[in-house]
Design a protein around this motif. Structure first.
Motif, PDB file in Angstrom:
ATOM      1  N   THR A  60       0.806  -1.324   0.040  1.00  0.00           N
ATOM      2  CA  THR A  60      -0.161  -0.226  -0.114  1.00  0.00           C
ATOM      3  C   THR A  60       1.029   1.472   0.111  1.00  0.00           C
ATOM      4  N   SER A  61       0.337   2.435  -0.666  1.00  0.00           N
ATOM      5  CA  SER A  61       1.213   3.500  -0.621  1.00  0.00           C
ATOM      6  C   SER A  61       0.225   4.750  -0.085  1.00  0.00           C
ATOM      7  N   ASP A  62      -0.731   4.204   0.568  1.00  0.00           N
ATOM      8  CA  ASP A  62      -1.910   5.235   0.790  1.00  0.00           C
ATOM      9  C   ASP A  62      -2.607   5.020   2.307  1.00  0.00           C
ATOM     10  N   TYR A  63      -1.684   4.458   3.198  1.00  0.00           N
ATOM     11  CA  TYR A  63      -2.076   4.053   4.552  1.00  0.00           C
ATOM     12  C   TYR A  63      -3.117   2.884   4.419  1.00  0.00           C
ATOM     13  N   GLY A  64      -3.189   2.074   3.527  1.00  0.00           N
ATOM     14  CA  GLY A  64      -3.899   0.985   3.458  1.00  0.00           C
ATOM     15  C   GLY A  64      -5.245   1.068   2.579  1.00  0.00           C
ATOM     16  N   LYS A  65      -5.675   2.139   2.097  1.00  0.00           N
ATOM     17  CA  LYS A  65      -6.730   2.527   1.401  1.00  0.00           C
ATOM     18  C   LYS A  65      -6.904   1.472   0.327  1.00  0.00           C
ATOM     19  N   THR A  66      -5.812   1.375  -0.639  1.00  0.00           N
ATOM     20  CA  THR A  66      -5.581   0.589  -1.605  1.00  0.00           C
ATOM     21  C   THR A  66      -4.336  -0.474  -1.657  1.00  0.00           C
ATOM     22  N   TRP A  67      -4.488  -1.440  -1.955  1.00  0.00           N
ATOM     23  CA  TRP A  67      -3.101  -2.323  -2.006  1.00  0.00           C
ATOM     24  C   TRP A  67      -3.191  -3.075  -3.369  1.00  0.00           C
ATOM     25  N   THR A  68      -1.840  -3.171  -3.541  1.00  0.00           N
ATOM     26  CA  THR A  68      -1.369  -3.827  -4.840  1.00  0.00           C
ATOM     27  C   THR A  68      -0.660  -5.054  -4.893  1.00  0.00           C
ATOM     28  N   SER A  69      -0.929  -6.123  -5.426  1.00  0.00           N
ATOM     29  CA  SER A  69      -0.168  -7.286  -5.406  1.00  0.00           C
ATOM     30  C   SER A  69       1.057  -7.041  -6.056  1.00  0.00           C
ATOM     31  N   ILE A  70       2.139  -7.420  -5.337  1.00  0.00           N
ATOM     32  CA  ILE A  70       3.586  -7.300  -5.863  1.00  0.00           C
ATOM     33  C   ILE A  70       4.188  -8.551  -5.812  1.00  0.00           C
ATOM     34  N   ALA A  71       3.393  -9.697  -6.213  1.00  0.00           N
ATOM     35  CA  ALA A  71       3.976 -11.081  -6.353  1.00  0.00           C
ATOM     36  C   ALA A  71       3.842 -11.697  -7.754  1.00  0.00           C
ATOM     37  N   ALA A  72       3.722 -10.893  -8.743  1.00  0.00           N
ATOM     38  CA  ALA A  72       3.597 -11.117 -10.181  1.00  0.00           C
ATOM     39  C   ALA A  72       4.487 -11.973 -10.838  1.00  0.00           C
ATOM     40  N   THR A  73       6.137 -11.491 -10.485  1.00  0.00           N
ATOM     41  CA  THR A  73       7.196 -12.229 -10.866  1.00  0.00           C
ATOM     42  C   THR A  73       7.793 -13.354 -10.041  1.00  0.00           C
ATOM     43  N   LEU A  74       7.032 -13.526  -8.906  1.00  0.00           N
ATOM     44  CA  LEU A  74       7.427 -14.782  -8.129  1.00  0.00           C
ATOM     45  C   LEU A  74       7.228 -15.965  -8.745  1.00  0.00           C
ATOM     46  N   PRO A  75       7.835 -17.195  -8.249  1.00  0.00           N
ATOM     47  CA  PRO A  75       7.458 -18.240  -8.815  1.00  0.00           C
ATOM     48  C   PRO A  75       6.265 -18.938  -8.151  1.00  0.00           C
ATOM     49  N   LYS A  76       5.270 -19.791  -9.075  1.00  0.00           N
ATOM     50  CA  LYS A  76       4.278 -20.171  -8.248  1.00  0.00           C
ATOM     51  C   LYS A  76       3.954 -21.617  -8.873  1.00  0.00           C
ATOM     52  N   ASP A  77       5.072 -22.159  -9.155  1.00  0.00           N
ATOM     53  CA  ASP A  77       5.083 -23.644  -9.625  1.00  0.00           C
ATOM     54  C   ASP A  77       5.522 -24.770  -8.631  1.00  0.00           C
ATOM     55  N   HIS A  78       6.132 -24.384  -7.728  1.00  0.00           N
ATOM     56  CA  HIS A  78       6.633 -25.183  -6.604  1.00  0.00           C
ATOM     57  C   HIS A  78       5.734 -25.361  -5.232  1.00  0.00           C
ATOM     58  N   PRO A  79       5.451 -26.461  -4.613  1.00  0.00           N
ATOM     59  CA  PRO A  79       4.723 -26.596  -3.551  1.00  0.00           C
ATOM     60  C   PRO A  79       5.092 -25.786  -2.387  1.00  0.00           C
ATOM     61  N   LEU A  80       6.177 -25.266  -2.326  1.00  0.00           N
ATOM     62  CA  LEU A  80       6.567 -24.347  -1.155  1.00  0.00           C
ATOM     63  C   LEU A  80       6.879 -22.816  -1.408  1.00  0.00           C
ATOM     64  N   ASP A  81       6.204 -22.276  -2.688  1.00  0.00           N
ATOM     65  CA  ASP A  81       6.460 -21.048  -3.236  1.00  0.00           C
ATOM     66  C   ASP A  81       5.619 -20.048  -2.383  1.00  0.00           C
ATOM     67  N   TYR A  82       4.764 -20.335  -1.280  1.00  0.00           N
ATOM     68  CA  TYR A  82       3.869 -19.541  -0.478  1.00  0.00           C
ATOM     69  C   TYR A  82       4.927 -18.562   0.284  1.00  0.00           C
ATOM     70  N   ALA A  83       4.209 -17.308   0.490  1.00  0.00           N
ATOM     71  CA  ALA A  83       5.361 -16.189   1.008  1.00  0.00           C
ATOM     72  C   ALA A  83       5.069 -16.485   2.609  1.00  0.00           C
ATOM     73  N   MET A  84       6.330 -16.037   3.304  1.00  0.00           N
ATOM     74  CA  MET A  84       6.172 -16.251   4.943  1.00  0.00           C
ATOM     75  C   MET A  84       6.844 -14.751   5.494  1.00  0.00           C
ATOM     76  N   SER A  85       7.673 -14.185   4.877  1.00  0.00           N
ATOM     77  CA  SER A  85       8.102 -13.013   5.574  1.00  0.00           C
ATOM     78  C   SER A  85       8.648 -12.105   4.455  1.00  0.00           C
ATOM     79  N   ILE A  86       8.568 -10.767   4.927  1.00  0.00           N
ATOM     80  CA  ILE A  86       9.302  -9.735   3.991  1.00  0.00           C
ATOM     81  C   ILE A  86       9.695  -8.704   5.005  1.00  0.00           C
ATOM     82  N   ALA A  87      10.974  -8.333   4.357  1.00  0.00           N
ATOM     83  CA  ALA A  87      11.805  -7.222   5.106  1.00  0.00           C
ATOM     84  C   ALA A  87      12.121  -6.011   4.159  1.00  0.00           C
ATOM     85  N   GLU A  88      12.012  -4.630   4.516  1.00  0.00           N
ATOM     86  CA  GLU A  88      12.712  -3.549   3.673  1.00  0.00           C
ATOM     87  C   GLU A  88      14.039  -3.347   4.112  1.00  0.00           C
ATOM     88  N   ASN A  89      14.810  -3.063   3.147  1.00  0.00           N
ATOM     89  CA  ASN A  89      16.270  -2.781   3.435  1.00  0.00           C
ATOM     90  C   ASN A  89      16.343  -1.503   4.034  1.00  0.00           C
TER      91      ASN A  89
END
Length: 157
Positions: A60-89
């Protein structure tokens, strides 16, 4: 469900309905507020217990009013592709690290594209990620493998 308060907890706003494509029964694994922009945050939702193993990562860029998926280029064909954590540098705006059920990915452009991080991390669920601001190290908690540290990512930035 995802809630937000703008007044120190007196009133809470349900942001769940603002995330398009977020099905019920997901587990919010991590909410990462940006250190650079007050209205920016990232959220990781895990559905693998519902037998949906695709990665769900939103920004989100507007305090949660709208959200955009940022998972488009992540793999989705492995049984363990589900996301678990994220961190910003904390030292570079737009540089993100994402842990999945079997790997780590990084993005240099705020989640538009993701690349695998192959720096000796064993294939294990990356359950939590922290970037040490002063040392420039990426510290990853893994399920069943302990801690993994990528020392000094200044060259990666």
């Amino acid at each position: 469900m995802l809630f937000q308060s703008m007044d120190g907890g007196t009133k809470w706003n349900d942001l769940t309905k603002n995330i398009s494509g977020m099905a019920p029964w997901g587990t919010i694994r991590k909410i990462e507020p940006s250190r650079f922009d007050a209205g920016v945050a990232y959220v990781v939702v895990d559905y693998h217990m519902m037998d949906d193993r695709k990665p769900y990562v939103y920004k989100t860029s507007d305090y949660g009013k709208t959200w955009t998926s940022i998972a488009a280029t992540l793999p989705k064909d492995h049984p363990l592709d589900y996301a678990m954590s994220i961190a910003e540098n904390p030292n570079r705006k737009g540089m993100l690290f994402l842990g999945t059920g079997h790997s780590i990915f990084y993005s240099m452009n705020d989640g538009t594209t993701w690349l695998p991080l192959k720096a000796g991390l064993p294939a294990a669920p990356a359950t939590w990620i922290v970037i040490a601001k002063q040392q420039h190290d990426v510290v990853v908690s893994t399920y069943g493998r302990g801690w993994w540290v990528l020392l000094d990512i200044t060259m990666l930035r």
